[in-house]
Design a protein around this motif. Structure first.
Motif, mmCIF file in Angstrom:
data_model
loop_
_atom_site.group_PDB
_atom_site.id
_atom_site.type_symbol
_atom_site.label_atom_id
_atom_site.label_comp_id
_atom_site.label_asym_id
_atom_site.label_seq_id
_atom_site.Cartn_x
_atom_site.Cartn_y
_atom_site.Cartn_z
ATOM 1 N N LEU A 119 15.168 4.938 -21.249
ATOM 2 C CA LEU A 119 15.934 5.814 -20.075
ATOM 3 C C LEU A 119 16.324 5.125 -18.874
ATOM 4 O O LEU A 119 17.552 5.879 -18.516
ATOM 5 C CB LEU A 119 14.426 6.567 -19.347
ATOM 6 N N GLY A 120 15.950 3.854 -18.521
ATOM 7 C CA GLY A 120 16.790 3.133 -17.666
ATOM 8 C C GLY A 120 18.238 2.881 -18.111
ATOM 9 O O GLY A 120 19.092 2.963 -17.428
ATOM 10 N N GLY A 121 18.303 2.295 -19.349
ATOM 11 C CA GLY A 121 19.678 2.235 -19.992
ATOM 12 C C GLY A 121 20.673 3.294 -19.989
ATOM 13 O O GLY A 121 21.842 3.300 -19.743
ATOM 14 N N LEU A 122 20.072 4.441 -20.156
ATOM 15 C CA LEU A 122 20.713 5.718 -20.327
ATOM 16 C C LEU A 122 21.095 6.174 -19.030
ATOM 17 O O LEU A 122 22.206 6.417 -18.645
ATOM 18 C CB LEU A 122 19.875 6.670 -20.835
ATOM 19 N N ALA A 123 20.380 5.917 -17.934
ATOM 20 C CA ALA A 123 20.490 6.197 -16.351
ATOM 21 C C ALA A 123 21.703 5.246 -16.136
ATOM 22 O O ALA A 123 22.705 5.825 -15.345
ATOM 23 C CB ALA A 123 19.070 6.021 -15.763
ATOM 24 N N LEU A 177 27.756 19.888 -15.463
ATOM 25 C CA LEU A 177 27.175 18.838 -15.543
ATOM 26 C C LEU A 177 25.766 19.072 -16.151
ATOM 27 O O LEU A 177 25.043 17.949 -16.654
ATOM 28 C CB LEU A 177 27.165 18.076 -14.304
ATOM 29 N N LEU A 178 25.292 20.321 -16.167
ATOM 30 C CA LEU A 178 23.931 20.494 -16.641
ATOM 31 C C LEU A 178 23.712 20.081 -18.152
ATOM 32 O O LEU A 178 22.402 19.768 -18.299
ATOM 33 C CB LEU A 178 23.583 21.991 -16.614
ATOM 34 N N PHE A 179 24.641 19.745 -18.762
ATOM 35 C CA PHE A 179 24.560 19.165 -20.076
ATOM 36 C C PHE A 179 23.643 17.930 -20.183
ATOM 37 O O PHE A 179 22.733 17.603 -21.126
ATOM 38 C CB PHE A 179 25.616 19.114 -20.989
ATOM 39 N N VAL A 180 23.944 17.082 -19.179
ATOM 40 C CA VAL A 180 23.197 15.901 -19.219
ATOM 41 C C VAL A 180 21.672 16.224 -18.786
ATOM 42 O O VAL A 180 20.734 15.365 -19.069
ATOM 43 C CB VAL A 180 23.840 14.691 -17.954
ATOM 44 N N THR A 181 21.440 17.090 -17.743
ATOM 45 C CA THR A 181 19.928 17.195 -17.857
ATOM 46 C C THR A 181 19.304 17.839 -18.923
ATOM 47 O O THR A 181 18.107 17.691 -19.441
ATOM 48 C CB THR A 181 20.051 18.499 -16.721
ATOM 49 N N VAL A 182 20.050 18.758 -19.737
ATOM 50 C CA VAL A 182 19.312 19.217 -20.877
ATOM 51 C C VAL A 182 19.074 18.129 -21.937
ATOM 52 O O VAL A 182 18.000 17.944 -22.567
ATOM 53 C CB VAL A 182 20.116 20.266 -21.750
ATOM 54 N N ILE A 183 20.215 17.078 -21.894
ATOM 55 C CA ILE A 183 19.885 15.882 -22.829
ATOM 56 C C ILE A 183 19.067 15.027 -22.348
ATOM 57 O O ILE A 183 17.739 14.696 -23.295
ATOM 58 C CB ILE A 183 21.293 14.981 -22.977
ATOM 59 N N GLY A 184 18.617 14.749 -21.178
ATOM 60 C CA GLY A 184 17.661 13.971 -20.514
ATOM 61 C C GLY A 184 16.383 14.560 -20.800
ATOM 62 O O GLY A 184 15.324 13.906 -21.108
ATOM 63 N N TRP A 185 16.179 16.007 -20.552
ATOM 64 C CA TRP A 185 14.879 16.744 -20.725
ATOM 65 C C TRP A 185 14.658 16.375 -22.377
ATOM 66 O O TRP A 185 13.654 16.477 -22.989
ATOM 67 C CB TRP A 185 15.067 18.347 -20.845
ATOM 68 N N MET A 186 15.604 16.757 -23.447
ATOM 69 C CA MET A 186 15.449 16.627 -24.693
ATOM 70 C C MET A 186 14.920 15.120 -25.161
ATOM 71 O O MET A 186 14.185 15.141 -26.199
ATOM 72 C CB MET A 186 16.634 16.900 -25.642
ATOM 73 N N LEU A 187 15.222 14.303 -24.429
ATOM 74 C CA LEU A 187 14.887 12.990 -24.640
ATOM 75 C C LEU A 187 13.276 12.478 -24.216
ATOM 76 O O LEU A 187 12.874 11.709 -24.803
ATOM 77 C CB LEU A 187 15.890 11.946 -24.454
ATOM 78 N N LYS A 188 13.347 12.717 -22.895
ATOM 79 C CA LYS A 188 12.304 12.336 -22.283
ATOM 80 C C LYS A 188 11.560 13.511 -21.337
ATOM 81 O O LYS A 188 10.751 13.031 -20.457
ATOM 82 C CB LYS A 188 12.348 11.038 -21.283
ATOM 83 N N LEU A 238 10.795 14.037 -16.641
ATOM 84 C CA LEU A 238 11.034 12.963 -16.125
ATOM 85 C C LEU A 238 12.596 12.294 -16.746
ATOM 86 O O LEU A 238 13.635 12.033 -15.881
ATOM 87 C CB LEU A 238 10.261 11.875 -16.484
ATOM 88 N N GLY A 239 12.936 12.465 -18.000
ATOM 89 C CA GLY A 239 14.469 12.220 -18.511
ATOM 90 C C GLY A 239 15.424 13.257 -17.666
ATOM 91 O O GLY A 239 16.503 12.889 -17.344
ATOM 92 N N ALA A 240 15.021 14.557 -17.711
ATOM 93 C CA ALA A 240 16.053 15.412 -16.804
ATOM 94 C C ALA A 240 16.499 15.078 -15.422
ATOM 95 O O ALA A 240 17.406 14.802 -15.245
ATOM 96 C CB ALA A 240 15.429 16.930 -17.157
ATOM 97 N N VAL A 241 15.382 14.608 -14.732
ATOM 98 C CA VAL A 241 15.646 14.194 -13.463
ATOM 99 C C VAL A 241 16.301 13.030 -13.217
ATOM 100 O O VAL A 241 17.376 12.930 -12.472
ATOM 101 C CB VAL A 241 14.117 14.228 -12.567
ATOM 102 N N VAL A 242 15.902 12.008 -14.022
ATOM 103 C CA VAL A 242 16.456 10.563 -13.765
ATOM 104 C C VAL A 242 17.953 10.906 -14.222
ATOM 105 O O VAL A 242 18.958 10.101 -13.705
ATOM 106 C CB VAL A 242 15.709 9.649 -14.751
ATOM 107 N N ALA A 259 21.179 10.261 -12.150
ATOM 108 C CA ALA A 259 22.315 9.009 -12.274
ATOM 109 C C ALA A 259 23.678 9.319 -12.556
ATOM 110 O O ALA A 259 24.536 8.873 -12.319
ATOM 111 C CB ALA A 259 21.679 8.510 -13.636
ATOM 112 N N ALA A 260 23.708 10.811 -13.101
ATOM 113 C CA ALA A 260 25.065 11.308 -13.240
ATOM 114 C C ALA A 260 25.652 11.791 -11.881
ATOM 115 O O ALA A 260 27.023 11.913 -11.833
ATOM 116 C CB ALA A 260 25.138 12.415 -14.406
ATOM 117 N N ILE A 261 24.953 12.359 -10.948
ATOM 118 C CA ILE A 261 25.458 12.944 -9.970
ATOM 119 C C ILE A 261 25.523 11.963 -8.579
ATOM 120 O O ILE A 261 26.657 11.911 -7.832
ATOM 121 C CB ILE A 261 24.611 14.091 -9.323
ATOM 122 N N VAL A 262 24.700 11.248 -8.311
ATOM 123 C CA VAL A 262 24.771 10.492 -7.049
ATOM 124 C C VAL A 262 25.732 9.431 -7.117
ATOM 125 O O VAL A 262 26.313 9.342 -5.972
ATOM 126 C CB VAL A 262 23.147 9.724 -6.779
#
Length: 179
Positions: free
Chosen positions: A7-11, A64-75, A78-82, A86-89
């Motif tokens: 998750l850190g590497g993806l973020a 950009l919501l697709f990255v949230t869905v990908i994060g949720w699918m993976l972790k 926690l993955g969705a939020v991280v 990472a994509a917005i800030v």
């Protein structure tokens, strides 16, 4: 969800990508995020990736919501939020900083502002074309799908036709088995 997801590497990957996302969040797809999560790390299949993107586009809100869905699918949550942060800030901070500089130096006046605006338009177009190519490849669209995408892009560029009509036409073409 996969236990071996870094998750850190993806973020970090998304944070760096967000600084280059000229043209909106959708260009993050082109083709880098797909390559990172589906080809390089095998966390999602091509079909899962396409489904995540389609689900995010069907929901109200930013592209950009697709990255949230990908994060949720993976972790999960926690993955969705991280990945969303990472994509917005980073890009939001960059835009705020650039906006401050532009306002300080004449709010859109001047050589540098014009040069930046002129340089970003073709860059954005190229990145959007890359995103389109990624989706056409993942969907195995074939020559008919590519032709339909090119026709839609030409129509969007040459007319003031509402994009909803182009989407409806594409959906109709798919329902009729033309693509």
């Amino acid at each position: 969800m996969s236990g071996d997801v870094n998750l850190g590497g993806l973020a970090w990957h998304l944070a760096v990508l967000s600084l280059t996302a000229i043209g909106g969040g959708v260009v993050l797809v082109a083709p880098d995020i797909h390559h990172y999560v589906s080809v390089q790390n095998h966390w999602l299949s091509d079909q899962q990736f396409a489904a995540a993107y389609a689900l995010a586009q069907a929901a109200p809100g930013p592209n950009l919501l697709f990255v949230t869905v990908i994060g949720w699918m993976l972790k999960g949550w926690l993955g969705a939020v991280v990945v969303t942060l990472a994509a917005i800030v980073p890009s939001s901070c960059l835009v705020l900083a650039l906006g401050s500089v532009i306002n300080r130096h004449g709010a859109g006046q001047g050589r540098w502002t014009s040069a930046l605006r002129d340089a970003l338009a073709p860059l954005s177009s190229g990145m959007l074309a890359g995103a389109a190519w990624t989706f056409l490849s993942v969907a195995d669209a074939g020559w008919r799908g590519i032709l339909l995408a090119l026709a839609a892009a030409a129509a969007a560029y040459a007319t003031k036709l509402n994009p909803v009509w182009l989407i409806a036409f594409g959906a109709l073409a798919g329902a009729l088995g033309l693509v």
